[in-house]
Design a protein around this motif. Structure first.
Motif, PDB file in Angstrom:
ATOM      1  N   PRO A  66       0.832  -1.204   0.000  1.00 36.76           N
ATOM      2  CA  PRO A  66       0.000   0.000   0.000  1.00 36.76           C
ATOM      3  C   PRO A  66       0.865   1.252   0.000  1.00 36.76           C
ATOM      4  O   PRO A  66       2.005   1.237   0.489  1.00 36.76           O
ATOM      5  N   PRO A  67       0.368   2.340  -0.561  1.00 35.46           N
ATOM      6  CA  PRO A  67       1.152   3.575  -0.567  1.00 35.46           C
ATOM      7  C   PRO A  67       1.383   4.068   0.862  1.00 35.46           C
ATOM      8  O   PRO A  67       0.508   3.938   1.722  1.00 35.46           O
ATOM      9  N   PRO A  68       2.563   4.594   1.136  1.00 36.00           N
ATOM     10  CA  PRO A  68       2.859   5.053   2.496  1.00 36.00           C
ATOM     11  C   PRO A  68       1.981   6.238   2.887  1.00 36.00           C
ATOM     12  O   PRO A  68       1.696   7.115   2.074  1.00 36.00           O
ATOM     13  N   GLU A  69       1.542   6.239   4.149  1.00 37.91           N
ATOM     14  CA  GLU A  69       0.769   7.362   4.657  1.00 37.91           C
ATOM     15  C   GLU A  69       1.705   8.456   5.149  1.00 37.91           C
ATOM     16  O   GLU A  69       2.845   8.194   5.551  1.00 37.91           O
ATOM     17  N   LYS A  70       1.214   9.661   5.129  1.00 40.45           N
ATOM     18  CA  LYS A  70       1.984  10.763   5.686  1.00 40.45           C
ATOM     19  C   LYS A  70       1.813  10.752   7.195  1.00 40.45           C
ATOM     20  O   LYS A  70       0.717  10.966   7.715  1.00 40.45           O
ATOM     21  N   ILE A  71       2.913  10.506   7.905  1.00 43.08           N
ATOM     22  CA  ILE A  71       2.890  10.464   9.358  1.00 43.08           C
ATOM     23  C   ILE A  71       3.493  11.769   9.884  1.00 43.08           C
ATOM     24  O   ILE A  71       4.569  12.189   9.457  1.00 43.08           O
ATOM     25  N   VAL A  72       2.798  12.400  10.790  1.00 46.39           N
ATOM     26  CA  VAL A  72       3.280  13.637  11.403  1.00 46.39           C
ATOM     27  C   VAL A  72       3.457  13.400  12.901  1.00 46.39           C
ATOM     28  O   VAL A  72       2.898  12.465  13.470  1.00 46.39           O
ATOM     29  N   THR A  73       4.254  14.255  13.509  1.00 48.53           N
ATOM     30  CA  THR A  73       4.436  14.212  14.960  1.00 48.53           C
ATOM     31  C   THR A  73       3.804  15.458  15.561  1.00 48.53           C
ATOM     32  O   THR A  73       4.112  16.583  15.148  1.00 48.53           O
ATOM     33  N   LYS A  74       2.930  15.226  16.513  1.00 52.43           N
ATOM     34  CA  LYS A  74       2.265  16.331  17.203  1.00 52.43           C
ATOM     35  C   LYS A  74       2.541  16.209  18.693  1.00 52.43           C
ATOM     36  O   LYS A  74       2.500  15.106  19.250  1.00 52.43           O
ATOM     37  N   ARG A  75       2.833  17.327  19.321  1.00 47.78           N
ATOM     38  CA  ARG A  75       3.123  17.351  20.766  1.00 47.78           C
ATOM     39  C   ARG A  75       2.002  18.106  21.478  1.00 47.78           C
ATOM     40  O   ARG A  75       1.765  19.281  21.218  1.00 47.78           O
ATOM     41  N   LEU A  76       1.322  17.395  22.381  1.00 46.19           N
ATOM     42  CA  LEU A  76       0.247  17.992  23.160  1.00 46.19           C
ATOM     43  C   LEU A  76       0.669  18.080  24.621  1.00 46.19           C
ATOM     44  O   LEU A  76       1.205  17.110  25.181  1.00 46.19           O
ATOM     45  N   ILE A  77       0.419  19.227  25.237  1.00 45.56           N
ATOM     46  CA  ILE A  77       0.831  19.464  26.616  1.00 45.56           C
ATOM     47  C   ILE A  77      -0.378  19.309  27.538  1.00 45.56           C
ATOM     48  O   ILE A  77      -1.399  19.982  27.363  1.00 45.56           O
TER      49      ILE A  77
END
Length: 454
Positions: free
Chosen positions: A214-225
């Motif tokens: 399958p085509p790779p998904e766009k993975i992002v990093t999010k920081r929640l405080i």
């Protein structure tokens, strides 16, 4: 403005004393075999003060390299080379990788107060999936404000997060010449005695590669405080008859998993449930890494080096999740499910891990390994949680005082990988979410809604 980044070079730091012949081969434990072939990262940020400013970068570099050499005499496997095909570390004193870099336009205060998580990887020497046979790589970064950052990458093949943090504290203690602390946290390397390696090939033969991945998904990093006030509000929302006082990790885990399931279900509904029986044949798993040192019987010492961790797993199905939503499924319901799963990682469970072959035989028949997940008739979406909240990373003092911030880096190659970092004050949580962009947006929206009045 283009930020100047001058790499000063890479060298190998060897132990200050040779490893004795009887320690030249360290067996990897069964738990080490289960660990992914990745690097675990930690970055410690130190503001400029009289000590690190007055001694200058050359002296700071000299002290770190000398103390690293000394601490490697204690943590001798980290100066060796991993031999995964032999399930061992060859403790040959080849050395740990040490590098330095200068970021003349960067300021510690800017990084701490407004971190750009995508840029933090420049303060560590190896990418998450760098792999390789080198167990340890470190980087000393000099900032234009005279502050410094110490980035450490340790192979997950040989150690868990607690072992990494213990190493960092031992290195810092050696650097500031605190012999009492070094003696207190001196490591032991006998994990394979309790958890001998197993033969994985009998239970999990190599899988044939998919002809059309399958085509790779766009993975992002999010920081929640989640500060003390936000945690109090979330724990109140997650409390119930059987869990009157949810822990901060339980409350934040429930918040993330609940909305991740909701986001996934909404996405399938929007697509009309294509190729998956209307989305009904979907399941969701929440996996928590659990430190087993205190859960084992007899307990393992806190200083034991290696992957002294297991995993607990809670599961639900799309149909169950939909029914639960109809009856106003709450954070409490999710917390209860997660707590029940974590409690199963008890002394009896740890005892099963001590015989790797028997455990693998049991595990290969569990629901998670249902063949229908592999042939595509069912789908399983896994969310993995790892908590560093109780680890004493903020205690590391190389002689410049304690760090003003401790961070990890994003892992853009792993979907639904969640890290919890403790705040410096000790009463908050930083949640680092590695997710598909659309899922991260849903979590962010619900975070904003929940705390809009905070």
């Amino acid at each position: 403005m283009v930020r100047e980044n001058i790499n000063i070079g890479v060298e190998m730091i060897k132990p200050s004393s040779p490893t004795p012949p009887h320690r030249k081969n360290l067996r990897l434990s069964f738990l080490d075999q289960l660990a992914p072939p990745t690097y675990t990262h930690i970055i410690l940020y130190f503001e400029a003060n009289d000590n690190n400013c007055h001694e200058g970068s050359d002296e700071t570099s000299r002290k770190l390299k000398r103390s690293l050499s000394d601490v490697l005499a204690l943590y001798y496997p980290l100066a060796g080379r991993i031999r995964p095909e032999e399930s061992c570390v060859e403790c040959n004193d080849a050395g740990a990788e040490y590098s330095e870099a200068r970021f003349s336009e960067d300021r510690i205060s800017d990084v701490v107060e407004n971190p750009v998580v995508e840029e933090l990887a420049k303060y560590v020497p190896a990418a998450p999936y760098g792999g390789g046979d080198v167990p340890l790589a470190v980087q000393l970064s000099f900032f234009g404000c005279k502050g410094v950052a110490v980035g450490v990458c340790m192979s997950h093949r040989v150690a868990d997060a607690m072992s990494l943090v213990n190493f960092v504290n031992a290195w810092a203690a050696v650097c500031r010449r605190d012999a009492k602390t070094v003696d207190f946290i001196e490591p032991t390397f006998d994990l394979a005695t309790r958890f001998p390696p197993a033969d994985f090939s009998r239970f999990f033969p190599p899988e044939a590669p998919s002809p059309q991945p399958p085509p790779p998904e766009k993975i992002v990093t999010k920081r929640l405080i989640f500060d003390e006030q936000k945690l109090a509000a979330l724990k109140k929302a997650a409390a119930g008859p059987e869990v009157e006082k949810p822990t901060r990790v339980e409350a934040v885990s429930a918040f993330i998993w609940k909305h991740l399931i909701g986001a996934s279900s909404a996405a399938v509904a929007a697509e009309g449930g294509k190729n998956n029986n209307g989305g009904k044949n979907r399941a969701f798993a929440a996996i928590h890494a659990v430190d087993i040192r205190s859960r084992a019987n007899p307990p393992l010492p806190n200083q034991v080096f290696g992957n002294a961790c297991a995993r607990s797993m809670a599961m639900t199905t799309a149909a169950a999740a939909a029914a639960e939503e109809e009856r106003n499924y709450s954070y409490y319901d999710v917390v209860l499910k997660l707590r029940e799963a974590i409690r199963k990682a008890d002394a009896e469970y740890v005892g099963k891990l001590e015989n790797g072959d028997e455990f693998l035989e049991h595990y290969s028949g569990t629901e998670e390994n249902d063949p229908s997940f592999k042939d595509g008739s069912k789908t399983l979406e896994i969310c993995c949680f790892t908590s560093w909240c109780r680890m004493p990373a903020y205690e590391a003092d190389y002689g410049w005082g304690k760090p003003v911030w401790v961070s990890i880096i994003g892992v853009p190659t792993r979907k639904n990988l969640i890290f919890f970092m403790g705040s410096k004050s000790g009463d908050g949580i930083e949640a680092w979410l590695n997710m598909a962009q659309e899922d991260a947006d849903v979590i962010q929206t619900n975070y904003n809604l929940l705390f809009s009045s905070s």
